[in-house]
Every structure is written in structure tokens, then in C-alpha cells.
Design a protein around this motif. Structure first.
Motif, PDB file in Angstrom:
ATOM      1  N   ALA A  63       0.848  -1.183   0.072  1.00 38.01           N
ATOM      2  CA  ALA A  63      -0.060  -0.039   0.110  1.00 38.01           C
ATOM      3  C   ALA A  63       0.954   1.231   0.021  1.00 38.01           C
ATOM      4  O   ALA A  63       2.043   1.333   0.625  1.00 38.01           O
ATOM      5  CB  ALA A  63      -0.789   0.086   1.196  1.00 38.01           C
ATOM      6  N   THR A  64       0.279   2.417  -0.694  1.00 38.95           N
ATOM      7  CA  THR A  64       0.959   3.762  -0.799  1.00 38.95           C
ATOM      8  C   THR A  64       0.220   4.497   0.295  1.00 38.95           C
ATOM      9  O   THR A  64      -0.846   4.657  -0.172  1.00 38.95           O
ATOM     10  CB  THR A  64       1.221   4.050  -2.118  1.00 38.95           C
ATOM     11  N   LEU A 277       2.999  -9.572  -8.097  1.00 41.77           N
ATOM     12  CA  LEU A 277       3.447  -8.592  -7.828  1.00 41.77           C
ATOM     13  C   LEU A 277       2.672  -8.434  -6.400  1.00 41.77           C
ATOM     14  O   LEU A 277       1.724  -8.416  -6.093  1.00 41.77           O
ATOM     15  CB  LEU A 277       2.961  -7.440  -8.681  1.00 41.77           C
ATOM     16  N   GLY A 278       3.658  -8.327  -5.589  1.00 41.84           N
ATOM     17  CA  GLY A 278       3.163  -8.064  -4.076  1.00 41.84           C
ATOM     18  C   GLY A 278       3.957  -8.722  -3.123  1.00 41.84           C
ATOM     19  O   GLY A 278       4.434  -9.919  -3.311  1.00 41.84           O
ATOM     20  N   GLU A 279       3.966  -8.357  -1.868  1.00 40.75           N
ATOM     21  CA  GLU A 279       4.351  -8.749  -0.616  1.00 40.75           C
ATOM     22  C   GLU A 279       3.324  -9.606   0.148  1.00 40.75           C
ATOM     23  O   GLU A 279       2.333  -9.548   0.044  1.00 40.75           O
ATOM     24  CB  GLU A 279       5.129  -7.900   0.452  1.00 40.75           C
ATOM     25  N   GLY A 280       3.925 -10.258   1.359  1.00 44.62           N
ATOM     26  CA  GLY A 280       3.092 -10.890   2.307  1.00 44.62           C
ATOM     27  C   GLY A 280       3.689 -11.812   2.941  1.00 44.62           C
ATOM     28  O   GLY A 280       4.988 -12.180   2.735  1.00 44.62           O
ATOM     29  N   PRO A 281       2.990 -12.456   3.992  1.00 42.16           N
ATOM     30  CA  PRO A 281       3.606 -13.310   5.076  1.00 42.16           C
ATOM     31  C   PRO A 281       4.151 -14.733   4.306  1.00 42.16           C
ATOM     32  O   PRO A 281       4.921 -15.329   4.883  1.00 42.16           O
ATOM     33  CB  PRO A 281       2.542 -13.601   6.147  1.00 42.16           C
ATOM     34  N   VAL A 305       5.501  -3.737  -5.620  1.00 38.35           N
ATOM     35  CA  VAL A 305       5.669  -2.626  -6.645  1.00 38.35           C
ATOM     36  C   VAL A 305       4.902  -1.352  -6.410  1.00 38.35           C
ATOM     37  O   VAL A 305       3.587  -1.281  -6.525  1.00 38.35           O
ATOM     38  CB  VAL A 305       5.287  -3.340  -7.946  1.00 38.35           C
ATOM     39  N   GLY A 306       5.535  -0.303  -5.857  1.00 37.06           N
ATOM     40  CA  GLY A 306       4.797   0.990  -5.550  1.00 37.06           C
ATOM     41  C   GLY A 306       4.617   1.807  -6.474  1.00 37.06           C
ATOM     42  O   GLY A 306       3.586   2.647  -6.626  1.00 37.06           O
TER      43      GLY A 306
END
Length: 443
Positions: A63-64, A277-281, A305-306
Motif C-alpha cells: 500500500a502507498t 506482484l506483491g508482498e505478504g507473509p 511494486v509501488g
């Protein structure tokens, strides 16, 4: 054209945070949502939990955040930070003070909408209870079937914590959440249910249910027709498939199933390049799984990816948006894919089926079956004429979505069903029977 009138109270789960110098910040898409609400109401009061710095540091990076003072309508938006209280003891300690704060906000606003979705720490549900006490009319908003999502929260952890979370979710949290949701929805005056999964789960308990959508894309964000035609030509030419997904690497998104489907696809000899595309646990586990399945030359995991333009470009370049969602929710990424003329293929669900209504043989497969998903993608790879037609059909389906349209529709529903005329109807007691018929569709 703006048709503003009245004041609207929004109680949301999206957290506020303190940025550089203590300036209040809000998630970028939520900021866009506030601007769209401000096009429909004279004044907004927005109550949200304020995330402590320690929570933010270890929280979701997908999130931005933007400073709220930069909002064009800032002079008409009042923010009410609420305590971060997602543990039982902190929630109980804060409860009386927050309820008093919310009671005051309810009295000061003409229209009320509460985005319920939890139990401990869910201030929107507390606001709904207070509105019932004050005999105020209010709308309920949902974008997930939260009591069913709660049953999957154990998927992001391992070992003893996983067993504890599963038992707690199945036996305590989910049943209590389900009872609270139904109680509040029955006592509401309007249900705005984002996506068909939410609508099917809650409409029967609501006096006035509406199936709505929530997007933050502009009409000009839709891919242009020439780019779409170029995609279709490339697909029909038989070049290696470009596959994409954008979202959190969390259990409810099915990232391990996603990789197993791709491993199956590789075993079938299908040529492809895929990106998540994306982060997480589960991102580290995904990286280990890529190595174990020997997918290093086929799969990229760039993490968060911001750059929004980079994400949009990835959607527009991809032949398929591949997803393995395991819970009944309404993720905006599927609509964003359609707007980019990127066909969606993945696990079946009411929300997905509704988005693809009239699309013929929708490319949806059973949940928890990555092999079936791989077979479906392989079929599309083998019949490039069908794939090209899906790209063209996705372009057509994406024409119905824009942020201005969906927020205006929801604002109109709130004014129509929570305004003085509707209140007079309710006072006669002749318009309060729950309906199982779809109240409307917001596209």
C-alpha cells in the motif's frame, strides 16, 4: 457534475498513520475514495483506527500512503482517529471512550455508512450498535464475507500457532462474527454489498440489499483499443504466454496453489513467463517453492511494486490474469485486469462469475484444484483463437467500471434510502421486510 448534499459519516477499517513530522496519512486508493465521496456530499466525517508506528513497521507494505492535507477536498473532510485495539483487553479498555466519540459523530451527520468486518477492534460494528441505540438510519458496507475469511487466518502461520488460530477461528471467532454481522445487517436500513459473494451471503438478512462494486480507476485508465488489438494479435500469433497476478502473498490468495498450477503447466510443455506482484507473509515460502519446483526461469517474485504505472503496464502486457482466491471476497484486481483487457482465469466464485456474466464459457475452475487451473490455461494456450477472443471480450467487460460512476451510484442509494422520505416510509412500518431479491447492481 457534482450533486453534493448533506454530511456523511464513514467508519472504515482502513488505518490512518502518522508520517514524517507526525502528519496524518491515509492509503492512496482510500484517499481517492474520499474524493469521490466528497463529490456527492457537502461534508465527510471519517473515523478510522490509527496504526501505531510499531504496527505499521511490520504491517502490509502493499500500500502507498499519502498525507491527508494534500487532499483537494481536505477543508470538507474531518478525520477522527480511533484507537488501534485488535486485542481483547485493549478493545475493552477503549470501548466506552470510542463509543462516546462515535455517538457524537453520529449525531452530527445526516447520513451514516459503516464498513463492518471483524469483531475485536471493529469500530464500524460499534458505530452500528450506537446508531441502533439512537434510532438512526444507517447503511452497512461489506467487501468480504468476514466470518468465512476468519476461518482461513491460520494459513499464514505454521506449527502450534497455526493449530491455535484454526481452533480459535473455527470455534469462537467465526461463529461470533457471523451472529454480529447478521444482527447488524438485519437492523440496518441499506446494504451495500461489494461483489456477488457478499451479496449472496448477506442479502437475505437486509431490508434493502444492493450488489455494488468498488473501483478506483478512471474512465481514462481503460486500455485503448489499439493496445487491446495488439494484445489479441500477439496472443493469436502463438508467442509464449505472459501471466500475471497482483496482490498479497497471503493464504487467502492461494499463492502456493498458484505456483503448483504453474509447475503443472511447465510439465505440460507450455511456454510462459509469470509474475506475482506483491508482498505478504508467504512471500519467502513462495521463493522456496519456486526453487523446489524448478520454476526459476519461469516465475518472477519482485515483491511490492509501488509504481502504479508499472503495475498497470504489467496488466496491459499480460495475456492472462491468473488467480487462486480461496475465500469469498471481492478483490478489485479482477476488475483492474478487465479494464486492461487482461482475461481473468482462476478459481470459481460468485464474484468472479458475476464479473464474467454473459462471457460464455468462463475460464473458472474448482477451488483448491491447481491441476484443473493448469489444464484450463493449457487449453487456452493450445487454442489461441479462443484466447484472442477472450482478450477482446475482457476489453468489452471492462467498459462498465469507473470510480466516478460507482461512487455516484452508492451516494445516490444512500440519499434515497436513508433520507427524510425513506425515514417517513419506515416510520409507518410498511417497508422493512428483508428481501431475497437483488435490490440493484452498481457497475
Amino acid at each position: 457534475m457534482e450533486t453534493r448534499s448533506g454530511s456523511l459519516l464513514l467508519v472504515l477499517p482502513v488505518p490512518l498513520r502518522r508520517g514524517v513530522g507526525g502528519a496524518l496519512e491515509f492509503e492512496s486508493q482510500a484517499c481517492n475514495g474520499l474524493e469521490r465521496w466528497a463529490e456527492n456530499f457537502d461534508r465527510l466525517v471519517v473515523a478510522c483506527p490509527l496504526a501505531p508506528e510499531r504496527e505499521w513497521a511490520r504491517g502490509d507494505r502493499n500500500a502507498t500512503y499519502l498525507p491527508v492535507d494534500a487532499l483537494p477536498s481536505r477543508d470538507r473532510i474531518e478525520f477522527v482517529p480511533l484507537p488501534w485495539a485488535y486485542r481483547t483487553l485493549s478493545f475493552l479498555k477503549a470501548y466506552r471512550g470510542v463509543r462516546k466519540t462515535l455517538a457524537d459523530a453520529i449525531r452530527r451527520c445526516d447520513f451514516l455508512q459503516f464498513a463492518i468486518g471483524g469483531l475485536v477492534g471493529d469500530w464500524a460494528s460499534v458505530a452500528a450498535l450506537e446508531a441502533i441505540r439512537q434510532r438512526r438510519r444507517f447503511a452497512i458496507w461489506t467487501d468480504r464475507v468476514e466470518h468465512r475469511v476468519a476461518r482461513t487466518s491460520h494459513g499464514d502461520v505454521r506449527g502450534v500457532r497455526r493449530a491455535y488460530r484454526k481452533l480459535r477461528g473455527d470455534l469462537i471467532v467465526s461463529p461470533l462474527m457471523k451472529r454480529l454481522e447478521r444482527h447488524l445487517i438485519r437492523r440496518s436500513n441499506l446494504g451495500l454489498f461489494h461483489g456477488a459473494d457478499c451479496y449472496e451471503a448477506y442479502a437475505a438478512f437486509c431490508p434493502r440489499p444492493f450488489l455494488v462494486h468498488n473501483v478506483h480507476l478512471k474512465p481514462e485508465d481503460r486500455v485503448d483499443v489499439e493496445t487491446m488489438r495488439g494484445k489479441a494479435r500477439r496472443a493469436r500469433a502463438g508467442e509464449p504466454l505472459r501471466l500475471v497476478y497482483a496482490g498479497r502473498a497471503a493464504a487467502m490468495k492461494g499463492p502456493i496453489d498458484w505456483l503448483r498450477a504453474l509447475a503443472d503447466l511447465k510439465g505440460r510443455g507450455v511456454r510462459f513467463q509469470a509474475r506475482w506482484l506483491g508482498e505478504g507473509p508467504l512471500l519467502d515460502e513462495m521463493k522456496r517453492e519456486v526453487e523446489r519446483l524448478d520454476l526459476g526461469g519461469f516465475v518472477e517474485l519482485p515483491g511490492f511494486v509501488g509504481d502504479r504505472e508499472a503495475v498497470t503496464r504489467a496488466f496491459r502486457e499480460a495475456d492472462l490474469f491468473v488467480f487462486c482466491h480461496k475465500t469469498p471476497e471481492s478483490p478489485r484486481c479482477l476488475i483492474e485486469a478487465l479494464i486492461a483487457a487482461c482475461p481473468i482465469v482462476g478459481y470459481d466464485g460468485a464474484y468472479q462469475r458475476d464479473l464474467l456474466a454473459g462471457a460464455g464459457d468462463a475460464p473458472l475452475t474448482p477451488v483448491d484444484d491447481p491441476a484443473a487451473l493448469a489444464r484450463r490455461i493449457a487449453e487456452l494456450d493450445a487454442d489461441r483463437e479462443v484466447l484472442g477472443a477472450l482478450i477482446e471480450r475482457s476489453y468489452e467487460l471492462g467498459a462498465d467500471y469507473s470510480d466516478v460512476a460507482v461512487f455516484r451510484r452508492r451516494g445516490d442509494l444512500i440519499k434515497e434510502h436513508l433520507g427524510p422520505v425513506a425515514a417517513a416510509v419506515d416510520s409507518r412500518g410498511d417497508d422493512r421486510e428483508p428481501s431475497t431479491v437483488r435490490g440493484g447492481i452498481d457497475l
